[in-house]
Every structure is written in C-alpha cells, then in structure tokens.
Scaffold this motif. Structure first.
Motif, PDB file in Angstrom:
ATOM      1  N   GLN A  24       0.851  -1.354   0.068  1.00 35.36           N
ATOM      2  CA  GLN A  24       0.011  -0.137   0.118  1.00 35.36           C
ATOM      3  C   GLN A  24       1.026   1.155   0.072  1.00 35.36           C
ATOM      4  O   GLN A  24       0.424   2.529  -0.258  1.00 35.36           O
ATOM      5  CB  GLN A  24      -0.863  -0.095   1.063  1.00 35.36           C
ATOM      6  CG  GLN A  24      -0.238   0.019   2.392  1.00 35.36           C
ATOM      7  CD  GLN A  24      -1.277  -0.116   3.816  1.00 35.36           C
ATOM      8  OE1 GLN A  24      -2.456  -0.495   3.488  1.00 35.36           O
ATOM      9  NE2 GLN A  24      -0.926   0.320   4.771  1.00 35.36           N
ATOM     10  N   ARG A  36      10.435   9.674  -3.430  1.00 33.19           N
ATOM     11  CA  ARG A  36      11.240   8.703  -4.146  1.00 33.19           C
ATOM     12  C   ARG A  36      12.506   9.547  -5.073  1.00 33.19           C
ATOM     13  O   ARG A  36      13.577   9.304  -5.001  1.00 33.19           O
ATOM     14  CB  ARG A  36      10.733   7.660  -4.773  1.00 33.19           C
ATOM     15  CG  ARG A  36      11.719   6.531  -5.225  1.00 33.19           C
ATOM     16  CD  ARG A  36      10.727   5.486  -6.076  1.00 33.19           C
ATOM     17  NE  ARG A  36      11.703   4.330  -6.326  1.00 33.19           N
ATOM     18  CZ  ARG A  36      12.729   4.385  -7.336  1.00 33.19           C
ATOM     19  NH1 ARG A  36      12.866   5.462  -7.887  1.00 33.19           N
ATOM     20  NH2 ARG A  36      13.234   3.128  -7.674  1.00 33.19           N
ATOM     21  N   PHE A  71       7.417   0.461   6.121  1.00 34.39           N
ATOM     22  CA  PHE A  71       8.262   0.507   4.298  1.00 34.39           C
ATOM     23  C   PHE A  71       9.634   0.135   4.676  1.00 34.39           C
ATOM     24  O   PHE A  71      10.192   0.718   5.276  1.00 34.39           O
ATOM     25  CB  PHE A  71       8.017   1.913   4.176  1.00 34.39           C
ATOM     26  CG  PHE A  71       8.498   2.056   2.635  1.00 34.39           C
ATOM     27  CD1 PHE A  71       7.977   2.042   1.428  1.00 34.39           C
ATOM     28  CD2 PHE A  71       9.917   2.794   2.548  1.00 34.39           C
ATOM     29  CE1 PHE A  71       8.534   1.912   0.352  1.00 34.39           C
ATOM     30  CE2 PHE A  71      10.430   2.987   1.371  1.00 34.39           C
ATOM     31  CZ  PHE A  71       9.873   2.517   0.143  1.00 34.39           C
ATOM     32  N   PHE A  87      19.004  -2.139  -5.969  1.00 38.26           N
ATOM     33  CA  PHE A  87      17.871  -2.401  -6.691  1.00 38.26           C
ATOM     34  C   PHE A  87      18.255  -1.684  -8.206  1.00 38.26           C
ATOM     35  O   PHE A  87      18.319  -0.404  -8.146  1.00 38.26           O
ATOM     36  CB  PHE A  87      16.667  -1.509  -5.842  1.00 38.26           C
ATOM     37  CG  PHE A  87      16.159  -2.300  -4.765  1.00 38.26           C
ATOM     38  CD1 PHE A  87      15.370  -3.348  -4.839  1.00 38.26           C
ATOM     39  CD2 PHE A  87      16.962  -2.279  -3.628  1.00 38.26           C
ATOM     40  CE1 PHE A  87      14.912  -3.982  -3.854  1.00 38.26           C
ATOM     41  CE2 PHE A  87      16.219  -3.055  -2.461  1.00 38.26           C
ATOM     42  CZ  PHE A  87      15.339  -3.789  -2.588  1.00 38.26           C
TER      43      PHE A  87
HETATM   44  O1  CP3 Z   1       3.587  -3.620   1.582  1.00 38.32           O
HETATM   45  C1  CP3 Z   1       4.274  -2.379   1.751  1.00 38.32           C
HETATM   46  O2  CP3 Z   1       3.673  -1.435   1.388  1.00 38.32           O
HETATM   47  C2  CP3 Z   1       5.510  -2.317   2.548  1.00 38.32           C
HETATM   48  C3  CP3 Z   1       6.903  -2.329   2.064  1.00 38.32           C
HETATM   49  C4  CP3 Z   1       7.233  -3.720   1.240  1.00 38.32           C
HETATM   50  C5  CP3 Z   1       8.045  -3.482   0.164  1.00 38.32           C
HETATM   51  N1  CP3 Z   1       8.095  -4.753  -0.348  1.00 38.32           N
HETATM   52  C6  CP3 Z   1       8.378  -2.196  -0.478  1.00 38.32           C
HETATM   53  C7  CP3 Z   1       8.984  -2.142  -2.191  1.00 38.32           C
HETATM   54  C8  CP3 Z   1       6.941  -5.101   1.516  1.00 38.32           C
HETATM   55  C9  CP3 Z   1       6.250  -5.688   2.553  1.00 38.32           C
HETATM   56  C10 CP3 Z   1       7.839  -5.599   0.493  1.00 38.32           C
HETATM   57  C11 CP3 Z   1       7.973  -7.171   0.352  1.00 38.32           C
HETATM   58  C12 CP3 Z   1       8.553  -7.956  -0.600  1.00 38.32           C
HETATM   59  N2  CP3 Z   1       9.931  -7.420  -1.166  1.00 38.32           N
HETATM   60  C13 CP3 Z   1       8.501  -9.011  -1.218  1.00 38.32           C
HETATM   61  C14 CP3 Z   1       7.331 -10.156  -0.561  1.00 38.32           C
HETATM   62  C15 CP3 Z   1       6.026  -9.710  -1.040  1.00 38.32           C
HETATM   63  C16 CP3 Z   1       5.744  -9.946  -2.738  1.00 38.32           C
HETATM   64  O3  CP3 Z   1       5.496  -8.817  -3.354  1.00 38.32           O
HETATM   65  O4  CP3 Z   1       5.648 -10.837  -3.311  1.00 38.32           O
HETATM   66  C17 CP3 Z   1       9.499  -9.519  -2.141  1.00 38.32           C
HETATM   67  C18 CP3 Z   1       9.445 -10.711  -2.884  1.00 38.32           C
HETATM   68  C19 CP3 Z   1      10.480  -8.349  -2.166  1.00 38.32           C
HETATM   69  C20 CP3 Z   1      11.536  -8.168  -2.885  1.00 38.32           C
HETATM   70  C21 CP3 Z   1      11.297  -6.925  -3.847  1.00 38.32           C
HETATM   71  N3  CP3 Z   1      11.625  -5.731  -3.519  1.00 38.32           N
HETATM   72  C22 CP3 Z   1      11.477  -7.103  -5.434  1.00 38.32           C
HETATM   73  C23 CP3 Z   1      11.415  -8.283  -6.137  1.00 38.32           C
HETATM   74  C24 CP3 Z   1      11.470  -5.816  -5.897  1.00 38.32           C
HETATM   75  C25 CP3 Z   1      11.589  -5.178  -7.228  1.00 38.32           C
HETATM   76  C26 CP3 Z   1      10.179  -5.393  -8.059  1.00 38.32           C
HETATM   77  C27 CP3 Z   1       9.263  -4.046  -7.838  1.00 38.32           C
HETATM   78  O5  CP3 Z   1       8.043  -4.157  -7.527  1.00 38.32           O
HETATM   79  O6  CP3 Z   1      10.077  -3.112  -8.198  1.00 38.32           O
HETATM   80  C28 CP3 Z   1      11.271  -4.812  -4.550  1.00 38.32           C
HETATM   81  C29 CP3 Z   1      11.416  -3.497  -4.688  1.00 38.32           C
HETATM   82  C30 CP3 Z   1      10.349  -2.571  -3.870  1.00 38.32           C
HETATM   83  N4  CP3 Z   1      10.094  -3.216  -2.393  1.00 38.32           N
HETATM   84  C31 CP3 Z   1       9.736  -1.461  -4.056  1.00 38.32           C
HETATM   85  C32 CP3 Z   1       8.879  -1.319  -2.914  1.00 38.32           C
HETATM   86  C33 CP3 Z   1       7.596  -0.271  -2.804  1.00 38.32           C
HETATM   87  C34 CP3 Z   1       9.584  -0.824  -5.385  1.00 38.32           C
HETATM   88  C35 CP3 Z   1      10.695   0.061  -5.267  1.00 38.32           C
HETATM   89  C36 CP3 Z   1      11.047   1.370  -6.143  1.00 38.32           C
HETATM   90  O7  CP3 Z   1      11.223   1.266  -7.272  1.00 38.32           O
HETATM   91  O8  CP3 Z   1      10.148   2.510  -5.625  1.00 38.32           O
END
Ligand code: CP3
Length: 342
Positions: A24, A36, A71, A87
């Motif tokens: 969220q 960001r 976060f 990342f």
């Molecule tokens: O849920 C929330 O709002 C809380 C924050 C949160 C993030 N990642 C922030 C994030 C949580 C709970 C996660 C969990 C997470 N991270 C998981 C498990 C849940 C799922 O989605 O399956 C996994 C596998 C990750 C690993 C991860 N982090 C990946 C594969 C990526 C890149 C893919 C993407 O969506 O860009 C991230 C980056 C990430 N984590 C972002 C956020 C908001 C995007 C970052 C950005 O570019 O701004």
C-alpha cells in the motif's frame, strides 16, 4: 485502544472488516513517487527513517486504512547477513555474492543495517493514531533464500530448488541462518512498536509437498514458536503465496495466528477447509483493483460474504499494482466498510 485490525487478528472481531493492502506504500501513490525522486532511489528511502516513516503513513492519510505496514523490504535481512544489495531500475533487486557459488560462512554479518529500520518503526508509531495497527514484516526463510542463492529474482526458483536437493545440508544451514536473523529482526520491530507481524513467503508455491514441509512449514513454525515465546501478545500473519491445498497443513502446523490467502485460493474452499475461528486475510485479485467497475464491487462482496462468521482482514491476494487508479482504491474501501454480515 486495540483497534479493528488487531481485534480481528486476535479472533475477537467477527462482524466488521478491517482493510489494508499489501504494497500500500509505493509507486501507485503520487506522493510516494515525489519523495522517491527527491531521495534518488528505493534503498536511500528505506535508510532515511524520517522518509520511510512518512511513506508508511502516506496511504493511511490518504485512505484511512486500518493497518500501516512498515516501509522496508524483505531483502534487508540478506543485506544485514553481509550480502551487497542493489535495486536496479527496471530489473529488480540484486544480491552479491550469490550463495550459488559462495559459501554462507564467507559472509560477514552487518547487524547495524537493521537498526535504522527500528527507528522507522518508532517514528511511525509516534505518528499513528491509537486505533490503527502498525504491522512489521519479514520474508520467510524459503523466499529470502531464493534471492540469496540466485542473487536475483527468478521465474521458478530453479537454482535454489536444485541446490536444496543437491546439498540439503548446506541449504538447511542457509535456512536456519535466515530464520535466526529473522526472529531477532522481528523482535526488534516489536520492541520498537510493531503490534503484529507478517511473514511473506512469496515463492512458497514452487515447492513439491515434502520440500514444502521442510523449507516452508518447518522454518515458519520455528519463527512463530520463538515469537510466541518472547512476544506472546503479538499476532503473526503467515502468507504462503501459491500454497494451494497445502494451506491446510500450513495453517495446522506453523502455529500462525492468521493466514494470508492469495487470489488463486477459492474463498469458499478456504472458509470450509481452514480451522473454524482461524482469522484469514485476503484475497481480491489485484488486477480487479486495476480494472475497477462493477466487477470489482461484485467480487469484493463475494470474498466478504464467503468469510462471514469468521475473523477476516480484507486485503488483496498480492501487492497492489503500480498503475492502479486511486479512485478504485476508494471504491473498494467503500464496499468493504459498507459490508454487513447477512
Ligand atoms: O507492503 C508494503 O507497502 C510495505 C513495503 C514492502 C516492500 N516490499 C516495498 C518495496 C514489502 C512488504 C515488500 C515485500 C517484498 N519485497 C516481497 C514479498 C512480497 C511480494 O511482493 O511478493 C518481495 C519478494 C520483495 C523483493 C522485492 N523488492 C522485489 C522483487 C522488488 C522489485 C520489484 C518491484 O516491485 O519493483 C522490490 C522493490 C520494492 N520493495 C519496491 C517497494 C515499494 C519498489 C521500489 C521502487 O522502485 O520504488
């Protein structure tokens, strides 16, 4: 004031439906994108506790969700275990050196990499109203291991599944090490103010049944046991994405206080199959929230009706998509808050 979400996770509210959404805090929000851009990337945001606390609170201010999820990211644990974390824009996370070709014992742990996260939790707690619940989280050992072994995300977790068969002793040591750090990390979040925690097992669905027992159920059970011993008042939500009918064993054997369901689970099946009174969380398809319209309302009501009579936290089956229109989120919240058991 415990609040609707915490009451539901404790099983004491079966009539009203709290709502929060996985991911969220993130890119579908213009206020997130602005901050960001200012901080220059995802990790700099996570390590700036004031910014990370602000981002945690953004979706609460905008939508009034019942829960605020910290976060941060599940890959902070491998970073604290001594891997480098980056990342890459458009490509996702990279961890190095990867454990496919480097021994776990050659990593040098950097536990200080966890401390700014606790500061974020403290700052969120200070800014959050009394009836909203602060959720901490970590990845489950299997899912975190898939990134540590391969050094990046992969379609079917091929390298990690192969390693687990080829050298199950070495892989067990990786799982145990992650579990140990995860317990301390979650207890640190709880000490800083997290009131419930979620374990994300995003890749639980790729394992054969015996491997699911060993690499998903066993380590999650160990984590839950340790948390219940040292923080008995804090509910643990387990989210084994893709577990399918293995959810039944997961719910029975891990000891989690609530089970997160992905969108492939039929809510009517879950309602009949999971132990009576076990709180559930989920499980609207995030793509419906992207689409909006009448179908969004209909399917949200279907999920709500299926879980009538059981403690239920409304959520998506996985993270919210980054192009989701904000009006659709508002529409969904209206449906969930307007629902009453028939
Ligand atoms: O849920 C929330 O709002 C809380 C924050 C949160 C993030 N990642 C922030 C994030 C949580 C709970 C996660 C969990 C997470 N991270 C998981 C498990 C849940 C799922 O989605 O399956 C996994 C596998 C990750 C690993 C991860 N982090 C990946 C594969 C990526 C890149 C893919 C993407 O969506 O860009 C991230 C980056 C990430 N984590 C972002 C956020 C908001 C995007 C970052 C950005 O570019 O701004």
């Amino acid at each position: 004031m415990p609040g609707l979400l915490l009451d539901t996770l404790h099983g004491s509210n079966v009539d009203q439906r709290p709502i929060w959404l996985m991911r969220q805090a993130g890119r579908y929000l213009p206020e997130y994108r602005a901050l960001r851009a200012q901080k220059g990337g995802f990790l700099p945001l996570v390590y700036d506790s004031a910014a990370a606390a602000e981002i945690t609170l953004q979706p609460i201010r905008r939508f009034g969700f019942d829960g605020a999820i910290l976060f941060s990211d599940i890959l902070i644990v491998p970073y604290a275990m001594g891997q480098n974390l980056e990342f890459l824009v458009g490509e996702g996370p990279r961890l190095s050196p990867r454990l496919l070709d480097t021994a776990l014992t050659s990593l040098h742990a950097v536990p200080e990499r966890l401390t700014p996260i606790y500061e974020t939790v403290r700052q969120v707690k200070a800014g959050l109203g009394g009836s909203r619940t602060l959720l901490g989280f970590a990845g489950s050992p299997w899912t975190v291991a898939t990134y540590m072994v391969a050094g990046e995300g992969s379609r079917d977790q091929h390298d990690t599944r192969a390693l687990a068969y080829r050298d199950s002793g070495a892989f067990q040591a990786i799982i145990d090490a992650i579990a140990g750090v995860t317990i301390e990390y979650l207890l640190g979040q709880i000490a800083a103010g997290a009131e419930a925690v979620q374990l994300f097992d995003s890749w639980a669905g790729s394992l054969a049944p015996a491997e699911f027992e060993r690499w998903v159920i066993a380590p999650n059970a160990a984590i839950v046991k340790a948390l219940h011993a040292r923080a008995p008042q804090v509910p643990v939500i387990g989210f084994p994405k893709g577990a399918g009918e293995k959810l039944r064993a997961y719910a029975a054997e891990t000891g989690v206080d609530a089970v997160g369901l992905d969108e492939t689970i039929d809510p009517a099946w879950a309602a009949r199959t999971l132990p009576t009174g076990l709180p559930v969380q989920g499980n609207l398809d995030p793509l419906l929230l992207l689409a909006g319209g009448d179908e969004l309302g209909r399917q949200a009501l279907h999920v709500l009706d299926c879980f009538a009579g059981r403690p239920h936290v409304f959520n998506l089956g996985h993270g919210i998509g980054q192009t989701t229109p904000l009006e659709h989120v508002e529409q969904l919240i209206g449906v969930v808050r307007g629902w009453r058991p028939r």
